[in-house]
Scaffold this motif. Structure first.
Motif, PDB file in Angstrom:
ATOM      1  N   ALA A   1      38.628  35.070  30.095  1.00 21.43           N
ATOM      2  CA  ALA A   1      38.565  34.788  28.659  1.00 21.43           C
ATOM      3  C   ALA A   1      39.969  34.671  28.067  1.00 21.43           C
ATOM      4  CB  ALA A   1      37.789  35.899  27.949  1.00 21.43           C
TER       5      ALA A   1
ATOM      6  N   TRP B   1      41.234  31.241  28.671  1.00 19.07           N
ATOM      7  CA  TRP B   1      40.672  30.264  27.738  1.00 19.07           C
ATOM      8  C   TRP B   1      41.418  30.315  26.404  1.00 19.07           C
ATOM      9  CZ3 TRP B   1      37.729  26.396  29.139  1.00 19.07           C
ATOM     10  CH2 TRP B   1      36.870  26.526  30.233  1.00 19.07           C
ATOM     11  N   GLU B   2      41.715  31.507  25.928  1.00 21.55           N
ATOM     12  CA  GLU B   2      42.397  31.644  24.640  1.00 21.55           C
ATOM     13  C   GLU B   2      43.846  31.158  24.718  1.00 21.55           C
ATOM     14  OE1 GLU B   2      42.053  35.679  23.403  1.00 21.55           O
ATOM     15  OE2 GLU B   2      39.996  35.452  22.680  1.00 21.55           O
TER      16      GLU B   2
ATOM     17  N   MET C   1      43.727  27.617  31.028  1.00 23.34           N
ATOM     18  CA  MET C   1      42.571  27.139  31.780  1.00 23.34           C
ATOM     19  C   MET C   1      42.525  25.617  31.817  1.00 23.34           C
ATOM     20  SD  MET C   1      40.045  28.032  33.629  1.00 23.34           S
ATOM     21  CE  MET C   1      39.956  29.786  33.278  1.00 23.34           C
ATOM     22  N   GLU C   2      43.072  24.963  30.751  1.00 22.64           N
ATOM     23  CA  GLU C   2      43.086  23.498  30.745  1.00 22.64           C
ATOM     24  C   GLU C   2      43.913  22.949  31.891  1.00 22.64           C
ATOM     25  OE1 GLU C   2      43.254  25.425  28.217  1.00 22.64           O
ATOM     26  OE2 GLU C   2      42.291  24.602  26.436  1.00 22.64           O
TER      27      GLU C   2
ATOM     28  N   SER D   1      32.633  35.547  30.580  1.00 22.44           N
ATOM     29  CA  SER D   1      33.856  34.918  30.082  1.00 22.44           C
ATOM     30  C   SER D   1      33.671  33.418  29.880  1.00 22.44           C
ATOM     31  CB  SER D   1      35.008  35.188  31.052  1.00 22.44           C
ATOM     32  OG  SER D   1      34.793  34.511  32.271  1.00 22.44           O
ATOM     33  N   VAL D   2      32.908  32.783  30.767  1.00 18.36           N
ATOM     34  CA  VAL D   2      32.667  31.351  30.632  1.00 18.36           C
ATOM     35  C   VAL D   2      31.845  31.047  29.391  1.00 18.36           C
ATOM     36  CG1 VAL D   2      31.509  29.380  31.707  1.00 18.36           C
ATOM     37  CG2 VAL D   2      32.903  30.899  33.093  1.00 18.36           C
TER      38      VAL D   2
ATOM     39  N   THR E   1      31.516  33.026  26.631  1.00 20.96           N
ATOM     40  CA  THR E   1      32.127  33.472  25.375  1.00 20.96           C
ATOM     41  C   THR E   1      33.482  32.820  25.110  1.00 20.96           C
ATOM     42  OG1 THR E   1      33.145  35.380  26.483  1.00 20.96           O
ATOM     43  CG2 THR E   1      30.958  35.691  25.513  1.00 20.96           C
ATOM     44  N   ARG E   2      34.356  32.768  26.127  1.00 20.33           N
ATOM     45  CA  ARG E   2      35.701  32.209  26.028  1.00 20.33           C
ATOM     46  C   ARG E   2      36.580  32.963  25.042  1.00 20.33           C
ATOM     47  NH1 ARG E   2      35.480  25.633  26.675  1.00 20.33           N
ATOM     48  NH2 ARG E   2      33.989  25.563  28.401  1.00 20.33           N
ATOM     49  N   GLN E   3      36.205  34.140  24.660  1.00 10.62           N
ATOM     50  CA  GLN E   3      36.993  34.964  23.749  1.00 10.62           C
ATOM     51  C   GLN E   3      37.016  36.398  24.277  1.00 10.62           C
ATOM     52  OE1 GLN E   3      35.276  34.622  19.853  1.00 10.62           O
ATOM     53  NE2 GLN E   3      35.995  32.521  19.543  1.00 10.62           N
TER      54      GLN E   3
ATOM     55  N   VAL F   1      36.915  20.838  29.166  1.00 12.79           N
ATOM     56  CA  VAL F   1      37.431  21.914  28.334  1.00 12.79           C
ATOM     57  C   VAL F   1      36.636  22.060  27.053  1.00 12.79           C
ATOM     58  CG1 VAL F   1      39.752  21.743  29.250  1.00 12.79           C
ATOM     59  CG2 VAL F   1      39.140  20.391  27.244  1.00 12.79           C
TER      60      VAL F   1
ATOM     61  N   PRO G   1      33.545  22.978  24.749  1.00 15.42           N
ATOM     62  CA  PRO G   1      32.404  23.854  24.949  1.00 15.42           C
ATOM     63  C   PRO G   1      31.098  23.071  24.994  1.00 15.42           C
ATOM     64  CG  PRO G   1      33.649  24.453  22.944  1.00 15.42           C
ATOM     65  CD  PRO G   1      34.241  23.209  23.486  1.00 15.42           C
TER      66      PRO G   1
END
Length: 371
Positions: free
Chosen positions: A198, A201-202, A206-207, A276-277, A279-281, A369, A371
């Protein structure tokens, strides 16, 4: 004073209007207490009923029948007869056995003459609370049975002699410490992957990973491997502390214990990755991690509250949580000599959980990327 009160009232008025316009907050405030009372009221039950009790009646007398009738009528035990010494021996080797009552030949004659009775209650001492309660229940039942008999009787404590298997001294540490690995390892594994991914992602890193030709399964596997090594080391550390510091005996197969840890850790890591996938937060991930990783470890694993006392729906519901199955494996392998055949059910449940979590994590891990 008015200069202090007015802004407070103004803020309170605005917040009240906000609550009125936000049905979710109002629903949480009003319905959550009702949900918790209903939910925990059914789950938390410290009274034991319908405990499986196997009986080998070698006397077949009026006294033995009276004792068994009282045991069944009290509501504490589900009496199941075994008809041969081999069947009784097999029952002792199975981890599902809670108690075995053996009534030898001459039981009625001993009571008639006022001699010491020789009926023996063998209790699974791996659950020290249940073992102590079973002994207390049986002593009360034997006293009631003696009152119903018209023949001269021995004193009530001599009617049943109790022997505790797997934990002869009913040491509470033998019961608690093997179960701590369920709480510690499961929660740690979920939080490690949930927060780490997560955070990526923030931070936007991840990109960069998704821009490479690496496939989702390879990303998932690469994310799980280092945390699997870390969690597996923690499992071995807890195991060593249990043996060296707390002097907990380990009676089962160490290879089976390693297999159970492997399945449980991989499934928990995959669950954290799935959180984590979705929520991404980090904030949302840690909230879900606590709710899914910590609460079931205490409520639905049998660590504190006995699963046997829950209503049928919740007994089935606990089967969806891997903590229940790993705790059963951990206690069984520590305190009994149960093999893979006796533990096939919990192993199968852990394998299914691991497979489903890994499959869902791979499926939900989007290469896009957005959501």
């Amino acid at each position: 004073m008015k200069t202090i009160i007015r802004p407070i009232l103004s803020i309170a008025s605005k917040e009240t209007k906000h609550i009125r316009r936000d049905p979710f907050t109002l629903a949480v405030a009003l319905l959550l207490p009702l949900l918790f009372v209903w939910f925990f009221g059914f789950v938390i039950n410290l009274d034991y009923h319908n405990i499986p009790l196997l009986v080998r009646d070698n006397d077949q007398s009026r006294s033995s029948r009276e004792l068994l009738m009282q045991a069944g009528a009290a509501g504490y035990f589900d009496v199941v007869a075994v008809h041969s010494p081999a069947e009784a021996e097999k029952a002792l080797q199975k981890n599902s056995m809670k108690g075995l009552l053996i009534i030898p030949p001459g039981f009625h004659d001993n009571l008639t003459r006022g001699d010491t009775a020789r009926a023996q209650l063998l209790v699974d001492g791996s659950d020290n609370t249940l073992a102590a309660l079973m002994n207390m229940y049986m002593q009360g039942i034997s006293a009631t049975a003696q009152q119903a008999l018209t023949t001269p009787r021995a004193s009530a404590p001599n009617m049943i002699r109790t022997r505790y298997l797997f934990n002869p001294e009913l040491n509470s540490r033998w019961f608690i410490v093997p179960a701590l690995s369920t709480v510690i390892i499961g929660f740690l594994a979920i939080i490690l992957t949930a927060l780490t991914v997560a955070r990526e992602w923030e931070n936007g890193s991840m990109e960069l990973l998704l821009s490479t030709p690496v496939r989702p399964f390879e990303i998932v596997l690469g994310k799980l491997l280092p945390y699997f090594a870390l969690s597996f080391f923690d499992a071995l550390l807890v195991f060593a502390l249990a043996l060296i510091v707390f002097h907990i005996p380990f009676m089962g197969s160490f290879l089976l214990y390693l297999l159970a840890c492997t399945l449980f850790i991989i499934g928990s890591l995959a669950l954290g990755l799935l959180i984590s996938v979705l929520t991404r937060q980090q904030q949302a991930a840690i909230q879900f991690g606590f709710a899914i990783g910590l609460l079931p470890s205490f409520m639905f694993s049998g660590f504190i509250f006995p699963i046997e006392n829950m209503p049928l729906f919740f007994r089935w519901f606990t089967g969806f949580f891997p903590q229940r199955w790993f705790l059963s494996l951990s206690r069984s392998l520590f305190l009994t000599e149960a093999g893979f055949k006796e533990l096939a059910g919990p192993f199968a449940a852990l394998f299914i959980f691991m497979f489903v979590m890994v499959a869902l994590a791979v499926k939900k891990f989007k290469t896009d990327v957005e959501p």
